[in-house]
Enzyme design. Structure first.
Site, PDB file in Angstrom:
ATOM      1  N   CYS A  42       0.912  -1.479  -0.033  1.00 16.60           N
ATOM      2  CA  CYS A  42       0.106  -0.045   0.011  1.00 16.60           C
ATOM      3  C   CYS A  42       0.840   1.245  -0.182  1.00 16.60           C
ATOM      4  O   CYS A  42       1.993   1.446   0.536  1.00 16.60           O
ATOM      5  CB  CYS A  42      -0.940   0.074   1.225  1.00 16.60           C
ATOM      6  SG  CYS A  42      -2.213   1.448   1.267  1.00 16.60           S
ATOM      7  N   ASP A  44       0.348   3.839   1.506  1.00 16.34           N
ATOM      8  CA  ASP A  44       0.418   4.359   3.132  1.00 16.34           C
ATOM      9  C   ASP A  44       1.792   4.681   3.553  1.00 16.34           C
ATOM     10  O   ASP A  44       2.726   3.736   3.525  1.00 16.34           O
ATOM     11  CB  ASP A  44      -0.311   3.367   3.948  1.00 16.34           C
ATOM     12  CG  ASP A  44      -0.592   4.056   5.113  1.00 16.34           C
ATOM     13  OD1 ASP A  44       0.239   4.413   5.899  1.00 16.34           O
ATOM     14  OD2 ASP A  44      -1.771   4.101   5.684  1.00 16.34           O
ATOM     15  N   ARG A  46       3.079   4.872   6.402  1.00 10.96           N
ATOM     16  CA  ARG A  46       3.516   4.110   7.572  1.00 10.96           C
ATOM     17  C   ARG A  46       3.974   2.807   7.418  1.00 10.96           C
ATOM     18  O   ARG A  46       4.077   1.931   8.108  1.00 10.96           O
ATOM     19  CB  ARG A  46       2.320   4.104   8.325  1.00 10.96           C
ATOM     20  CG  ARG A  46       1.939   5.571   8.847  1.00 10.96           C
ATOM     21  CD  ARG A  46       0.482   5.654   9.735  1.00 10.96           C
ATOM     22  NE  ARG A  46      -0.783   5.285   8.779  1.00 10.96           N
ATOM     23  CZ  ARG A  46      -1.952   5.135   8.954  1.00 10.96           C
ATOM     24  NH1 ARG A  46      -2.126   5.177  10.326  1.00 10.96           N
ATOM     25  NH2 ARG A  46      -2.643   4.469   8.059  1.00 10.96           N
ATOM     26  N   HIS A  98      -2.281  -3.839   4.985  1.00 14.37           N
ATOM     27  CA  HIS A  98      -1.853  -3.459   6.459  1.00 14.37           C
ATOM     28  C   HIS A  98      -3.535  -3.226   6.984  1.00 14.37           C
ATOM     29  O   HIS A  98      -4.340  -2.697   6.644  1.00 14.37           O
ATOM     30  CB  HIS A  98      -1.015  -2.376   6.661  1.00 14.37           C
ATOM     31  CG  HIS A  98      -1.638  -1.100   5.843  1.00 14.37           C
ATOM     32  ND1 HIS A  98      -2.024  -0.034   6.796  1.00 14.37           N
ATOM     33  CD2 HIS A  98      -1.782  -0.518   4.702  1.00 14.37           C
ATOM     34  CE1 HIS A  98      -2.776   0.881   5.705  1.00 14.37           C
ATOM     35  NE2 HIS A  98      -2.441   0.626   4.691  1.00 14.37           N
ATOM     36  N   CYS A 101      -6.234  -0.309   7.167  1.00 18.79           N
ATOM     37  CA  CYS A 101      -6.015   0.543   5.735  1.00 18.79           C
ATOM     38  C   CYS A 101      -7.116   1.250   5.329  1.00 18.79           C
ATOM     39  O   CYS A 101      -8.422   1.063   5.281  1.00 18.79           O
ATOM     40  CB  CYS A 101      -5.790  -0.451   4.642  1.00 18.79           C
ATOM     41  SG  CYS A 101      -5.426   0.141   2.923  1.00 18.79           S
TER      42      CYS A 101
HETATM   43 CO    CO Z   1      -3.364   1.239   2.911  1.00 14.27          CO
END
Ligand code: CO
Length: 210
Positions: A42, A44, A46, A98, A101
């Site tokens: 992803c 993302d 993090r 994750h 999400c």
């Molecule tokens: Co995500």
């Protein structure tokens, strides 16, 4: 100082440090890459692929998009996949979702966020396939997290449906496919599913002339 300037400063410090510990570091990396892994994760911020797996530059080939989807009309993903499998000859392809999400959360709701809803429609399809299993879970967090796991598994199936993976399985008995989910709360990766090279897939998706 602007925030982005810090990035450039940090970069200089990092590059200097690398050369101090290993003078050949960049020469060696610039000469070739031979990663063993393709990571589809992803976007993302993090979930940095290299940091959470303790891998160094040169070790993983990375593709990231919102909610780690494998969409068979996505030229970007397909190009990365083909290059990784046919040229770099990676041994393992990892799809890593994750928990928590935002992409999956958004796909479970009804708000229109714009263009991104076209992308999230892929996750709605996964939700529709597994609606009964997901909806019986008592809390929203549990429902989201279960769909996150099911989404990862579906993307592993999507990989196996591509001619790229099927040809490599048939001719070179690789790559193995791994579906993982990363926990934002504890930093741990949970393996969710696996398809070894040569695994059986629904015959509907099998090509018989590769
Ligand atoms: Co995500």
């Amino acid at each position: 100082m602007h925030s982005y300037e810090k990035l450039l400063l940090e970069n200089r410090a990092w590059a200097t440090e690398q050369v101090q510990t290993d003078p050949q570091y960049f020469k060696r990396l610039a000469a070739q890459q031979a990663p063993e892994f393709l990571w589809i994760g992803c976007s993302d911020s993090r979930v940095p692929a290299d940091k959470i797996t303790g891998t160094e530059p040169g070790e993983i080939f990375v593709h990231r998009n919102i909610a780690n989807l494998v969409v068979n009309t996505d030229m970007n993903l397909l190009s990365v996949l083909q290059y990784a499998v046919e040229v770099l000859k990676v041994k393992h392809v990892i799809v890593c979702g994750h928990y928590g999400c935002g992409g999956v959360k958004a796909a479970m709701g009804n708000h229109h966020f714009g263009i991104i809803n076209n992308w999230l429609k892929e996750i709605k399809d996964v939700y529709r396939l597994h609606r009964e299993e997901v909806d019986v879970l008592p809390t929203e967090e549990q429902r989201v997290d279960r769909l996150i796991e099911l989404n990862v598994r579906e993307q592993i199936f999507n990989l196996a449906k591509t001619s790229i993976i099927q040809a490599a399985w048939k001719n070179e008995q690789r790559p193995h496919l791994h579906g993982w989910c990363y926990g934002l709360n504890d930093g741990l990766i949970k393996p969710v599913c696996e398809m070894n090279a040569g695994s059986k897939i629904d015959s509907l998706y099998e090509y018989d002339n590769l």
